[in-house]
Design a protein around this motif. Structure first.
Motif, PDB file in Angstrom:
ATOM      1  N   ARG A 133      20.377 -36.951  -9.226  1.00  0.00           N
ATOM      2  CA  ARG A 133      18.979 -36.573  -9.008  1.00  0.00           C
ATOM      3  C   ARG A 133      18.037 -37.615  -9.601  1.00  0.00           C
ATOM      4  NH1 ARG A 133      19.388 -31.703 -10.325  1.00  0.00           N
ATOM      5  NH2 ARG A 133      19.254 -31.981 -12.569  1.00  0.00           N
ATOM      6  N   ALA A 154      18.228 -40.682  -7.303  1.00  0.00           N
ATOM      7  CA  ALA A 154      17.651 -40.433  -5.976  1.00  0.00           C
ATOM      8  C   ALA A 154      16.141 -40.290  -6.024  1.00  0.00           C
ATOM      9  CB  ALA A 154      18.275 -39.180  -5.366  1.00  0.00           C
ATOM     10  N   GLY A 210      13.227 -38.572  -3.265  1.00  0.00           N
ATOM     11  CA  GLY A 210      14.320 -38.223  -2.372  1.00  0.00           C
ATOM     12  C   GLY A 210      13.945 -38.387  -0.916  1.00  0.00           C
ATOM     13  N   PRO A 214      18.876 -41.037   2.529  1.00  0.00           N
ATOM     14  CA  PRO A 214      18.557 -40.986   1.106  1.00  0.00           C
ATOM     15  C   PRO A 214      18.102 -42.373   0.641  1.00  0.00           C
ATOM     16  CG  PRO A 214      20.686 -39.969   1.541  1.00  0.00           C
ATOM     17  CD  PRO A 214      20.246 -40.642   2.809  1.00  0.00           C
ATOM     18  N   PHE A 226      25.652 -40.823  -1.538  1.00  0.00           N
ATOM     19  CA  PHE A 226      24.654 -39.881  -1.045  1.00  0.00           C
ATOM     20  C   PHE A 226      24.860 -39.661   0.452  1.00  0.00           C
ATOM     21  CE2 PHE A 226      23.087 -41.474  -4.991  1.00  0.00           C
ATOM     22  CZ  PHE A 226      22.490 -40.370  -5.576  1.00  0.00           C
ATOM     23  N   THR A 236      20.310 -33.601   0.097  1.00  0.00           N
ATOM     24  CA  THR A 236      20.388 -33.433  -1.351  1.00  0.00           C
ATOM     25  C   THR A 236      21.829 -33.284  -1.837  1.00  0.00           C
ATOM     26  OG1 THR A 236      20.128 -31.031  -1.240  1.00  0.00           O
ATOM     27  CG2 THR A 236      18.104 -32.361  -1.469  1.00  0.00           C
TER      28      THR A 236
END
Length: 135
Positions: free
Chosen positions: A54, A57, A71, A78, A96, A104
């Motif tokens: 997270r 990203a 994101g 991504p 990703f 996500t």
């Protein structure tokens, strides 16, 4: 087109693969996991790698030129392709996954450093991510 279980089993066929999972980096949950878990607990590993994923990203400084932080929007790639963390005896590869809804999730491959081939793993994990069917 393979689903989660088939993709994870395919990842485990890579030389040196010790474990593989599909993680939602928003919730920190493993959507699927096979093989050994780093530290012996897939739930803890998913939560810890989700936090790392997270952070990467959502980092505007690591996004491709022209990409915004926060994101990917639905249907977009991504902002980061993959992340590699190395330890004395292993590689952790987070790839990703682009999805038609919110992008996500990432594939996490735990690879033995002595038996694994990082370049091959990156190529194959990218192929798996492109073919993965979610939902």
């Amino acid at each position: 087109m393979p689903g989660i279980d088939e993709s994870l089993l395919e990842a485990m066929r890579l030389p040196g693969a010790r474990g593989a999972s599909l993680v939602d980096w928003i919730s920190g949950l493993a959507l699927g996991a096979v093989g050994e878990a780093p530290g012996g607990d897939w739930e803890a590993t998913a939560a810890e790698t989700a936090e790392l994923g997270r952070h990467v990203a959502e980092s505007g400084s690591l996004a491709a030129d022209g990409a915004e932080a926060g994101g990917a929007e639905p249907g977009q790639e991504p902002p980061v392709e993959d992340l590699i963390a190395t330890t004395g005896d292993a590689y952790h590869l987070l790839r990703f996954v682009s999805t038609p809804f919110d992008s996500t999730v990432f594939l996490h491959l735990w690879l033995d450093r002595n038996d694994g081939n990082l370049a091959l793993a990156r190529i194959r994990l990218a192929e798996m991510a492109d073919r993965l069917v979610l939902g």
